[in-house]
Each structure stands twice: as structure tokens, then as C-alpha cells.
Enzyme design. Structure first.
Site, short mmCIF file in Angstrom:
data_model
loop_
_atom_site.label_atom_id
_atom_site.label_comp_id
_atom_site.label_asym_id
_atom_site.label_seq_id
_atom_site.Cartn_x
_atom_site.Cartn_y
_atom_site.Cartn_z
CG ASP A 9 -1.71 1.16 1.61
OD1 ASP A 9 -2.39 1.52 0.33
OD2 ASP A 9 -1.92 1.89 2.56
CG ASP A 11 -1.47 7.61 2.64
OD1 ASP A 11 -0.21 8.25 3.33
OD2 ASP A 11 -2.59 8.86 2.77
NE ARG A 49 -10.18 12.17 -5.78
CZ ARG A 49 -9.83 11.84 -6.29
NH1 ARG A 49 -10.19 12.33 -8.20
NH2 ARG A 49 -8.20 11.06 -6.71
CE LYS A 117 -10.45 6.85 -9.93
NZ LYS A 117 -11.13 8.01 -10.28
CG ASN A 118 -3.74 12.34 -6.59
OD1 ASN A 118 -4.19 12.95 -7.85
ND2 ASN A 118 -4.87 12.09 -5.51
#
Length: 212
Positions: A9, A11, A49, A117-118
Site C-alpha cells: 500500500d 499511504d 475518494r 488516483k495520485n
């Protein structure tokens, strides 16, 4: 080797962007007059999100159309992307670079499996652009964690069977996603205490004793 691939993962494992997410969501919430604090922000970890927006809108008195929700999500993401410009390789979690290089030296294939998505932008800011064998993020999936799609696609990108891959996660939703994808998981930070994790990591370097 016990595992041929490790899927991380992003973050909370490779880096921490919680502060940037919090600031961006807080800007939107304040503009809409919605109460938002760190406790609510914690509920957003590991989810998409749009799902995060739905959680925030639980405290909203008005009604939103789907078009408005999409606009709010884009507004938040624009604020978040501006905040991400501050990131540098110094934002890597302690021990991450050394651990990644050691795993690479052992011949283990490495992937990112993130709902963000970033992810590509973040990896570039961290100096990790092109480092991983494959990156699967929110742009490649239709179902967010705890669905296992992100990890299944990451394993496919590595050319490995699910049982040959170990997932490293810091959130319960991610551990569930690993289970749903048929993979073992190693929990770090909050996820280390979860019974869903096959292994508990006190620090990222503990991976080295697990995979060999």
C-alpha cells in the site's frame, strides 16, 4: 523464498500523506459548513475518494446531486494535488528505501497496490518513479478496498500467483482486500494489531525476516 513478490500500500506504508488529505478535506468541509475532525478523517483511510466524500456528507444538512458530489470530489483532489507539491524524498517512511533495496537485491518483485488516483505523482515526488515493477492504483480499478481487485491486478502485473505475493498494509480495509485477493498480509502501524494480518511489523525492515 517464502514469497516471490511484495505488494505495498502507498499511504501509511511507503509514506504518510494523511496530513495533506486532512487539510484538503477540511478546506472543502469548511466551505460547505460541515463539521470535520481528525477522528472522521481516520475513517477515510484506505477507502476511495467518493466513499470518503459520502462519509463527510453524513454531517451535511443539505442534499447533493451526483453532479455536485463529483464536483466536490474534484475540488478536494485539486487542493490535495497542490499540497502534494510539497512532498520530497524526505517524506519516505523510516527504513523504506533500505528495505526496498534489500528486497530487490533478494530478487523479490515489488509492486504498489493503492486506491489513490495520485499514486504516480506521489511516487515521482518521493523519487520512486519507475522503481516498482508494477503500480496498480485507483486509475486501474473499479472496486476499492476492501475488494481485492487492486491487489489481484498488482499480482497479475508482477506475473505472479496470489499465493506467491505478500501484501503490506496499515489499514483494516487493506488487510481485508488482501484476504479477498487470496494473499497473506503483513500489518504495520494500526493494522499490526489486527487478527487479519498473518504477520505483524514493528518496522518496515521486519519484512526481510518474513520473506526469506
Amino acid at each position: 523464498m517464502k514469497y516471490q513478490g511484495v505488494i505495498f500500500d502507498l499511504d501509511g506504508v511507503i509514506c504518510h500523506t494523511d496530513q495533506y488529505h486532512f487539510k484538503a478535506w477540511k478546506m472543502l468541509a469548511d466551505r460547505l459548513g460541515i463539521y470535520f475532525d481528525e477522528k472522521i478523517n481516520h475513517r477515510l483511510r484506505g477507502v476511495s475518494r467518493m466513499e470518503s466524500l459520502e462519509i463527510i456528507l453524513e454531517n451535511y444538512d443539505g442534499q447533493c446531486t451526483q453532479e455536485e458530489k463529483l464536483a466536490y470530489a474534484q475540488e478536494k483532489n485539486s487542493s490535495y494535488q497542490k499540497l502534494l507539491q510539497q512532498m520530497t524524498p524526505d517524506d519516505l517512511c523510516p527504513g523504506v528505501m533500505e528495505t526496498l533495496e534489500s528486497l530487490r537485491g533478494l530478487g523479490i518483485r515489488l509492486a504498489i497496490g493503492s486506491s489513490s488516483k495520485n499514486a504516480q505523482m506521489i511516487l515521482e515526488k518521493l523519487g520512486l518513479d519507475g522503481f516498482f515493477d508494477t503500480v496498480t492504483d485507483g486509475n486501474h480499478i473499479t472496486r476499492s478496498k476492501p475488494d481485492g481487485e487492486v491487489f489481484s491486478k498488482a499480482a497479475a502485473g508482477l506475473g505472479l500467483a496470489p499465493e506467491s505475493c505478500l501484501v503490506v498494509e496499515d489499514a483494516k480495509a487493506g488487510l481485508l482486500a488482501a484476504k479477498n485477493a487470496g494473499m497473506d498480509s503483513a500489518g504495520i502501524a494500526d493494522a499490526a494489531a489486527s487478527p487479519l494480518a498473518a504477520y505483524r511489523l514493528e518496522q518496515i525492515g521486519d519484512l526481510l525476516r518474513i520473506v526469506v
